[in-house]
Scaffold this motif. Structure first.
Motif, mmCIF file in Angstrom:
data_model
loop_
_atom_site.group_PDB
_atom_site.id
_atom_site.type_symbol
_atom_site.label_atom_id
_atom_site.label_comp_id
_atom_site.label_asym_id
_atom_site.label_seq_id
_atom_site.Cartn_x
_atom_site.Cartn_y
_atom_site.Cartn_z
ATOM 1 N N LYS A 152 -13.212 27.058 39.867
ATOM 2 C CA LYS A 152 -13.768 27.190 38.514
ATOM 3 C C LYS A 152 -15.144 27.841 38.549
ATOM 4 C CE LYS A 152 -15.148 24.441 34.532
ATOM 5 N NZ LYS A 152 -15.326 23.094 34.000
ATOM 6 N N HIS A 153 -15.989 27.415 39.470
ATOM 7 C CA HIS A 153 -17.330 27.977 39.581
ATOM 8 C C HIS A 153 -17.283 29.426 40.077
ATOM 9 C CE1 HIS A 153 -20.096 24.667 38.622
ATOM 10 N NE2 HIS A 153 -19.071 23.903 38.982
ATOM 11 N N LEU A 154 -16.391 29.723 41.023
ATOM 12 C CA LEU A 154 -16.280 31.086 41.510
ATOM 13 C C LEU A 154 -15.841 32.034 40.401
ATOM 14 C CD1 LEU A 154 -14.751 30.727 45.069
ATOM 15 C CD2 LEU A 154 -17.048 31.424 44.453
ATOM 16 N N ARG A 155 -14.870 31.641 39.612
ATOM 17 C CA ARG A 155 -14.423 32.482 38.505
ATOM 18 C C ARG A 155 -15.585 32.776 37.559
ATOM 19 N NH1 ARG A 155 -10.729 29.070 36.252
ATOM 20 N NH2 ARG A 155 -9.816 28.343 38.164
ATOM 21 N N PHE A 156 -16.343 31.764 37.247
ATOM 22 C CA PHE A 156 -17.480 31.926 36.332
ATOM 23 C C PHE A 156 -18.529 32.875 36.912
ATOM 24 C CE2 PHE A 156 -21.732 30.556 35.009
ATOM 25 C CZ PHE A 156 -21.637 30.776 33.641
ATOM 26 N N ILE A 186 -18.236 35.116 39.462
ATOM 27 C CA ILE A 186 -17.760 36.473 39.750
ATOM 28 C C ILE A 186 -17.783 37.317 38.486
ATOM 29 C CG2 ILE A 186 -15.678 37.782 40.335
ATOM 30 C CD1 ILE A 186 -15.185 35.767 42.555
ATOM 31 N N VAL A 187 -17.428 36.709 37.363
ATOM 32 C CA VAL A 187 -17.456 37.436 36.091
ATOM 33 C C VAL A 187 -18.875 37.930 35.797
ATOM 34 C CG1 VAL A 187 -17.227 37.128 33.593
ATOM 35 C CG2 VAL A 187 -15.433 36.320 35.112
ATOM 36 N N GLY A 188 -19.873 37.181 36.141
ATOM 37 C CA GLY A 188 -21.257 37.610 35.916
ATOM 38 C C GLY A 188 -21.789 38.517 37.009
ATOM 39 N N ALA A 189 -21.349 38.313 38.247
ATOM 40 C CA ALA A 189 -21.874 39.079 39.373
ATOM 41 C C ALA A 189 -21.372 40.522 39.374
ATOM 42 C CB ALA A 189 -21.503 38.408 40.683
ATOM 43 N N PHE A 190 -20.144 40.737 38.942
ATOM 44 C CA PHE A 190 -19.585 42.094 38.958
ATOM 45 C C PHE A 190 -20.346 43.031 38.027
ATOM 46 C CE2 PHE A 190 -16.378 45.302 37.825
ATOM 47 C CZ PHE A 190 -16.143 45.812 39.094
#
Length: 77
Positions: free
Chosen positions: A19-23, A25-29
């Motif tokens: 859940k945290h990775l999905r959140f 990654i969406v911001g990091a990309f």
């Protein structure tokens, strides 16, 4: 048991990392794309233009003669 203990939610234990990775990654990309675009247009393009402008009118032999007169080269006569 008190009524307050029933109202508390249990912490999420399974799938928390996903859940945290999905959140994040969406911001990091988009952030990484923004930094890459900034570097290209604010650093690389002006630097390439400065090199082109410098070498457009650069006289290497004239520069060599000036350095030779200044005594920078000891073996050139």
């Amino acid at each position: 048991m008190s009524e307050r203990a029933i109202d508390l939610m249990k912490p999420q234990m399974q799938g928390l990392l996903a859940k945290h990775l999905r959140f994040h990654i969406v911001g990091a990309f988009p952030a990484s794309l923004g930094v890459a675009a900034f570097c290209k247009f604010a650093v690389a393009k002006p630097r390439k233009k400065a090199y082109v402008d410098f070498y457009r009118n650069y006289d290497s032999m004239g520069d060599f003669e000036e350095m030779k007169k200044a005594g920078i080269f000891q073996n050139a006569k």
